[in-house]
Write a protein that holds these residues in place. Structure first.
Motif, PDB file in Angstrom:
ATOM      1  N   PHE A  38       0.863  -1.177   0.000  1.00 17.99           N
ATOM      2  CA  PHE A  38       0.000   0.000   0.000  1.00 17.99           C
ATOM      3  C   PHE A  38       0.904   1.232   0.000  1.00 17.99           C
ATOM      4  O   PHE A  38       2.045   1.188   0.476  1.00 17.99           O
ATOM      5  CB  PHE A  38      -0.906   0.001   1.234  1.00 17.99           C
ATOM      6  N   ASP A  39       0.393   2.340  -0.536  1.00 16.40           N
ATOM      7  CA  ASP A  39       1.187   3.570  -0.567  1.00 16.40           C
ATOM      8  C   ASP A  39       1.565   3.992   0.851  1.00 16.40           C
ATOM      9  O   ASP A  39       0.778   3.827   1.786  1.00 16.40           O
ATOM     10  CB  ASP A  39       0.379   4.706  -1.224  1.00 16.40           C
ATOM     11  N   LEU A  40       2.745   4.550   0.962  1.00 14.64           N
ATOM     12  CA  LEU A  40       3.224   5.010   2.267  1.00 14.64           C
ATOM     13  C   LEU A  40       2.204   5.960   2.907  1.00 14.64           C
ATOM     14  O   LEU A  40       1.915   5.858   4.099  1.00 14.64           O
ATOM     15  CB  LEU A  40       4.591   5.694   2.100  1.00 14.64           C
ATOM     16  N   GLU A  41       1.613   6.842   2.112  1.00 18.37           N
ATOM     17  CA  GLU A  41       0.660   7.818   2.634  1.00 18.37           C
ATOM     18  C   GLU A  41      -0.591   7.131   3.191  1.00 18.37           C
ATOM     19  O   GLU A  41      -1.337   7.708   3.986  1.00 18.37           O
ATOM     20  CB  GLU A  41       0.238   8.802   1.525  1.00 18.37           C
ATOM     21  N   HIS A  42      -0.814   5.899   2.737  1.00 20.07           N
ATOM     22  CA  HIS A  42      -2.000   5.159   3.160  1.00 20.07           C
ATOM     23  C   HIS A  42      -1.778   4.471   4.513  1.00 20.07           C
ATOM     24  O   HIS A  42      -2.709   4.385   5.328  1.00 20.07           O
ATOM     25  CB  HIS A  42      -2.336   4.116   2.083  1.00 20.07           C
ATOM     26  N   VAL A  43      -0.571   3.989   4.752  1.00 18.50           N
ATOM     27  CA  VAL A  43      -0.350   3.199   5.983  1.00 18.50           C
ATOM     28  C   VAL A  43       0.459   3.918   7.052  1.00 18.50           C
ATOM     29  O   VAL A  43       0.521   3.478   8.189  1.00 18.50           O
ATOM     30  CB  VAL A  43       0.310   1.822   5.675  1.00 18.50           C
ATOM     31  N   VAL A  44       1.110   5.026   6.682  1.00 18.06           N
ATOM     32  CA  VAL A  44       1.877   5.793   7.676  1.00 18.06           C
ATOM     33  C   VAL A  44       1.141   7.096   7.960  1.00 18.06           C
ATOM     34  O   VAL A  44       0.793   7.825   7.039  1.00 18.06           O
ATOM     35  CB  VAL A  44       3.303   6.105   7.180  1.00 18.06           C
ATOM     36  N   GLU A  45       0.880   7.346   9.231  1.00 15.74           N
ATOM     37  CA  GLU A  45       0.188   8.589   9.604  1.00 15.74           C
ATOM     38  C   GLU A  45       1.043   9.344  10.606  1.00 15.74           C
ATOM     39  O   GLU A  45       1.405   8.801  11.638  1.00 15.74           O
ATOM     40  CB  GLU A  45      -1.184   8.270  10.222  1.00 15.74           C
ATOM     41  N   ARG A  46       1.346  10.575  10.304  1.00 15.63           N
ATOM     42  CA  ARG A  46       2.153  11.392  11.220  1.00 15.63           C
ATOM     43  C   ARG A  46       1.239  12.317  12.028  1.00 15.63           C
ATOM     44  O   ARG A  46       0.425  13.031  11.479  1.00 15.63           O
ATOM     45  CB  ARG A  46       3.149  12.235  10.450  1.00 15.63           C
ATOM     46  N   ILE A  47       1.415  12.267  13.318  1.00 17.78           N
ATOM     47  CA  ILE A  47       0.629  13.170  14.185  1.00 17.78           C
ATOM     48  C   ILE A  47       1.589  14.009  15.029  1.00 17.78           C
ATOM     49  O   ILE A  47       2.409  13.475  15.739  1.00 17.78           O
ATOM     50  CB  ILE A  47      -0.300  12.396  15.160  1.00 17.78           C
ATOM     51  N   ARG A  74      -1.613   0.059  10.312  1.00 17.70           N
ATOM     52  CA  ARG A  74      -1.284   1.469  10.132  1.00 17.70           C
ATOM     53  C   ARG A  74      -0.148   1.769  11.111  1.00 17.70           C
ATOM     54  O   ARG A  74      -0.160   1.268  12.241  1.00 17.70           O
ATOM     55  CB  ARG A  74      -2.457   2.388  10.466  1.00 17.70           C
ATOM     56  N   PHE A  75       0.817   2.546  10.648  1.00 20.69           N
ATOM     57  CA  PHE A  75       1.908   2.967  11.525  1.00 20.69           C
ATOM     58  C   PHE A  75       1.650   4.416  11.912  1.00 20.69           C
ATOM     59  O   PHE A  75       1.753   5.317  11.068  1.00 20.69           O
ATOM     60  CB  PHE A  75       3.250   2.810  10.817  1.00 20.69           C
ATOM     61  N   ILE A  76       1.288   4.632  13.174  1.00 20.09           N
ATOM     62  CA  ILE A  76       0.971   5.984  13.630  1.00 20.09           C
ATOM     63  C   ILE A  76       2.249   6.567  14.247  1.00 20.09           C
ATOM     64  O   ILE A  76       2.766   6.029  15.234  1.00 20.09           O
ATOM     65  CB  ILE A  76      -0.144   5.976  14.701  1.00 20.09           C
ATOM     66  N   ILE A  77       2.748   7.636  13.651  1.00 17.65           N
ATOM     67  CA  ILE A  77       4.001   8.241  14.108  1.00 17.65           C
ATOM     68  C   ILE A  77       3.670   9.487  14.910  1.00 17.65           C
ATOM     69  O   ILE A  77       3.173  10.472  14.357  1.00 17.65           O
ATOM     70  CB  ILE A  77       4.883   8.658  12.900  1.00 17.65           C
ATOM     71  N   VAL A  78       3.951   9.417  16.202  1.00 16.99           N
ATOM     72  CA  VAL A  78       3.588  10.537  17.070  1.00 16.99           C
ATOM     73  C   VAL A  78       4.832  11.363  17.402  1.00 16.99           C
ATOM     74  O   VAL A  78       5.786  10.855  17.993  1.00 16.99           O
ATOM     75  CB  VAL A  78       2.927  10.034  18.379  1.00 16.99           C
ATOM     76  N   THR A  79       4.803  12.639  17.001  1.00 14.77           N
ATOM     77  CA  THR A  79       5.888  13.557  17.376  1.00 14.77           C
ATOM     78  C   THR A  79       5.336  14.748  18.163  1.00 14.77           C
ATOM     79  O   THR A  79       6.101  15.479  18.775  1.00 14.77           O
ATOM     80  CB  THR A  79       6.649  14.078  16.130  1.00 14.77           C
TER      81      THR A  79
END
Lengths: 216, 216
Positions: free
Chosen positions: A207-216, B53-58
């Motif tokens: 899956f596209d990186l934007e789909h499975v990686v979420e930056r918060i 999903r990889f949730i990246i918390v910064t």
């Protein structure tokens, strides 16, 4: 300082794929295999407890026996080294004590100095909520080892194929794991891809990186 | 040919340890972090299904909120990037279909050509015995990602600390995972060790190779 470049890491992970056809004539050289065994041993685990045994099968007859309980997948018998990740079926105070004794020895301290740590682990993994399903907790640790192993192998240009499609109860019987308190959690074939394996050339599906990686 | 030497691999795994104290003033450079995100995406998974999903918390405020539900462990807030490995709570035909559609697109074929593959996965992970506990199947896949991630990070000289000690239900609420069908399976703090972390200098505790590796 950094022992590897970003591109060396990523190109290795791109090179890796779940090998469908191994070249049965190729064997992993002993020094390469020893490094992979050491990598397995160095795998991190919860509390450092290492609730596992890594069974390395190279005997051809035994591989055939296991293959019969692995949906007859050819990787089991055609690979060079077949790894069965066996984990403890149940965590017990005795297992925790083995670990505490070993830690005390390595660090040159008395086991008594780790009474708090020991109590915490027992409360959690033996008698706590996770103690109810400690076989599952152990199995999860084996998957850390599996992830580490496949990445380490790719970096040394050894092919792998992770295997969940097998009958654990039959494996346990064949490998004599049950009386020892272990069960087969997951497996991984290792060796070298055959030139005839068309899967090697297929584009990798992620899956596209934007789909499975979420930056918060 | 081999992108890394055996000693580069093993020295990295020796260098790695479960970091107790991160240097809160240090941030992982963007290009290094991007490589680690790509490594996460490249993680192998059962059938290739990537149930995560990889949730990246910064965000510092959010890290503090999560820390309150993580036995108040300082790694959560002091690390540079905090990764929550979220996995599907239940596998469904719809999820399998998303994967089939994506695979068909990447490989330039019609989804119909994968009807057999689709049926096999659904029979196993949705309606089969493993469908009963597909959350656990998903969680195990996350541990492959965790193993891959910690090894990749060590090779790029980024410190990590895997975290199982947290309240998944609270994480799910804070991160809004539940309505999306996901749950927090495991976490990993990443960043740089503090010079004050005495654990960095302690000898690594592993059972002897002869104890955990068995060759047959």
């Amino acid at each position: 300082m950094t022992p590897i470049t970003r591109s060396a890491l990523l190109s290795s992970l791109q090179w890796r794929y779940a090998t469908k056809i191994f070249d049965a004539t190729k064997t992993i050289p002993e020094e390469t295999w020893q490094a992979l065994e050491e990598a397995l041993v160095l795998t991190p685990s919860s509390y450092g407890l290492q609730p596992w045994r890594f069974i390395i099968v190279t005997d051809q007859e035994l591989k055939q026996k296991l293959r019969a309980h692995s949906w007859n997948q050819a990787q089991v018998s055609d690979c060079s080294h077949y790894v069965v990740f066996a984990t403890l079926s149940k965590m017990s105070e005795a297992e925790i004590d083995k670990f505490i004794a070993h830690t005390a020895k390595v660090r040159g301290v008395s086991p008594d100095t780790m009474a708090g740590y020991r109590g915490m682990m027992i409360k959690d993994i033996v008698h706590g909520p996770r103690g109810q399903s400690s076989h599952e907790w152990s199995a999860r640790q084996a998957y850390i080892a599996l992830g580490n192993f496949m990445t380490a192998a790719a970096l040394l240009r050894v092919d792998t194929c992770p295997m969940e499609g097998f009958a654990p109860a039959e494996y346990d019987k064949i490998l004599g794991l049950t009386p020892r308190g272990f069960t087969a959690a997951v497996c991984c074939a290792a060796g070298y891809r055959s030139e005839s394996d068309k899967y090697a050339a297929l584009p990798k599906v992620r899956f596209d990186l934007e789909h499975v990686v979420e930056r918060i």
